[in-house]
Design an enzyme around this catalytic site. Structure first.
Site, PDB file in Angstrom:
ATOM      1  N   GLU A 153      42.625  55.961  55.601  1.00  0.00           N
ATOM      2  CA  GLU A 153      43.241  55.200  56.321  1.00  0.00           C
ATOM      3  C   GLU A 153      44.696  55.314  56.333  1.00  0.00           C
ATOM      4  OE1 GLU A 153      42.055  50.954  55.886  1.00  0.00           O
ATOM      5  OE2 GLU A 153      39.614  51.642  56.194  1.00  0.00           O
ATOM      6  N   GLU A 165      33.069  53.546  55.677  1.00  0.00           N
ATOM      7  CA  GLU A 165      33.118  52.116  55.310  1.00  0.00           C
ATOM      8  C   GLU A 165      32.735  51.363  56.292  1.00  0.00           C
ATOM      9  OE1 GLU A 165      36.802  50.797  53.779  1.00  0.00           O
ATOM     10  OE2 GLU A 165      37.297  52.526  52.386  1.00  0.00           O
TER      11      GLU A 165
END
Length: 477
Positions: free
Chosen positions: A176, A375
């Site tokens: 991320e 995720e």
């Protein structure tokens, strides 16, 4: 008809700083998240310069995975997990980040974790940077603003690939890093968890600082990809991006254009890591902003030679793009507007299963690379019932709906998606709020934000649902 592959990687994802604990054991050095206090949905986490007496730092104990990993992995094995994504805490391997020699105890810990996974035929997917930066690299080198940190990172990567290469096929360079963006007002949270710096305290041209940090991390990613391919040609290297698809507030063309630009901005690093060059459009944007990221000829070669093998996607929600004439009722996590057509979680996150199918299609058609969902999950208040069990039918419902859309993306839309890793398969510390009560797991951990609880593990109702889903390879979705 296209179906989910027989070897589809069903499993989960965890991160070291959110569950290992043992923050001063085994030769580990202090890392940036060790200075993050607990917060809540209404109170932001604070990031202190020293460990202050009387403050609660959740990473210090986590859920004690460091001492209990065999018990936890056994439970994942009981569920039939095909894969588990873990992260290596850089500060366990190089406690200061710039150490001459690695910490052997740290290497052996992760070797033991990987061996335990393989014992249950669980494919390890190893993330090399998941918000775990040695604090010394912030205080001494100014974090990712300094290109020297790229070299320290590559040394760490080389050490871990050398230690695990015969056992690990899938590597992830970063998690991320796309949340560093010079065009938006970044919160302290995102600049801190990625780089150990507070946006509010950055000096000088903040936009240039964020651009340089984002560029240096992207460059480190392609250099690491090239390095891993050299060290282990059989390996598959990916990078994980947290993408929040953006919708226009209405079909006014200016709003549609606005939403396209808002969503596309999150893809420049994926472009850089998949297309063999740092995107020219981004360099032109930076030139207009008088930002110099210092790209060199050697950098260009690194981009050409460090292309990804697969893309990891973290998907939690969608947002509606803000626009001047739109009525704004409630902001979302990334600065957009809440969508009135979808439900919200207790933490204000929009629940949009179709958004997962949309993101898979958008990304696959753009790059043509295999994708793994790294995720996706529901943070919720879980209560232990009178029978001693957690009946989390709301979590089952969330996953059922999202995975049904993933299956449509594969079977109907022909997207090459090779795995689904549910975030937080065991309750752990929330990265955004530092809470335990924001629970994601299939496995309940008896630990509470007031410090009580004996850390005992127990399966929730969703544990058995996911076990059956894996056994049937999603046939019932």
């Amino acid at each position: 008809m296209t179906k989910l592959a027989k070897d589809f990687l069903w499993g989960g994802s965890i991160a070291a700083h959110q569950l290992e604990g043992a923050w001063q054991e085994g030769g580990k050095g202090p890392a940036i998240m060790d200075f993050a206090t607990s917060g809540s949905v209404t109170t932001p986490r604070e990031y202190t310069q020293t460990i202050e007496a009387g403050r609660h730092y959740p990473s210090h104990e986590g859920i004690d995975f460091y001492h209990r990993y065999k018990e936890d992995i056994k439970l994942f094995g009981e569920m039939g997990f095909k894969s588990l994504r873990i992260s290596i805490d850089w500060s366990r391997i190089y406690p200061n980040g710039d150490d001459v020699k690695p910490n052997q105890a740290g290497i052996e810990f992760y070797q033991s974790v990987v061996d335990e996974l393989l014992k249950y035929n669980i494919e390890p997917i190893v993330t090399l940077y998941h918000f775990e930066l040695p604090m010394n690299l912030v205080t001494k080198y100014d974090s990712w603003k300094n290109r020297q940190v790229i070299d320290f990172y590559l040394k760490f990567v080389e050490t871990m690939v050398g230690a695990l290469k015969s056992k690990v096929k899938y590597w992830v360079t970063f998690n991320e890093m796309n949340h560093i963006d010079p065009q938006t007002e970044a919160s302290d949270m995102f600049t801190y968890i990625l780089a150990g710096l507070k946006y509010s305290e950055l000096e000088g041209n903040k936009k240039e600082t964020l651009a340089v940090i984002g560029y240096n991390m992207t460059l480190a990613g392609v250099k690491a990809t090239r390095l891993i391919h050299q060290l282990d040609p059989a390996s598959q290297v990916g990078c994980v991006f947290g993408i929040t698809p953006k919708y226009p507030v209405n079909c006014d063309p200016i709003n549609v254009m606005n939403a396209f630009k808002d969503m596309d901005r999150d893809f420049y690093q994926i472009d850089a890591m998949c297309n063999g060059e740092f995107p020219k459009y981004k360099l032109r944007e930076y030139a207009d902003m008088n930002i110099n990221i210092g790209i060199t000829e050697e950098d260009k070669r690194a981009f050409a030679e460090g292309k990804l093998d697969y893309i990891g996607m973290n998907y939690y929600m969608t947002e509606v793009t803000r626009y001047e004439d739109a009525e704004v009722n409630e902001e979302s996590l990334f600065g957009g507007v809440q969508n009135p057509y979808i439900e919200k979680s207790k933490w204000g996150w929009g629940i949009d299963p179709i958004g997962l199918r949309y993101l898979l299609n958008y990304t696959y058609r753009r790059y043509g690379l295999p994708i793994i969902i790294c995720e996706n999950g529901l943070g919720a208040y879980d209560e232990v019932g009178a029978d001693g069990a957690v009946h989390d039918d709301y979590r089952i419902d969330f996953l059922q709906k999202h995975l049904s859309e993933l299956k449509k993306a594969v079977e109907e839309d022909k997207v090459d998606c090779f795995g689904y890793l549910m975030w937080g398969p065991i309750d752990l510390v929330s990265a955004t709020t530092g809470e335990m009560r924001k629970r994601y797991g299939f496995i309940y951990v008896n630990k509470h934000d007031d410090g009580t609880g004996d850390l005992a593990r127990s399966p929730k109702e969703s544990f058995y649902w996911y076990k059956n889903l894996i056994e049937t390879n999603g046939e019932e979705l």
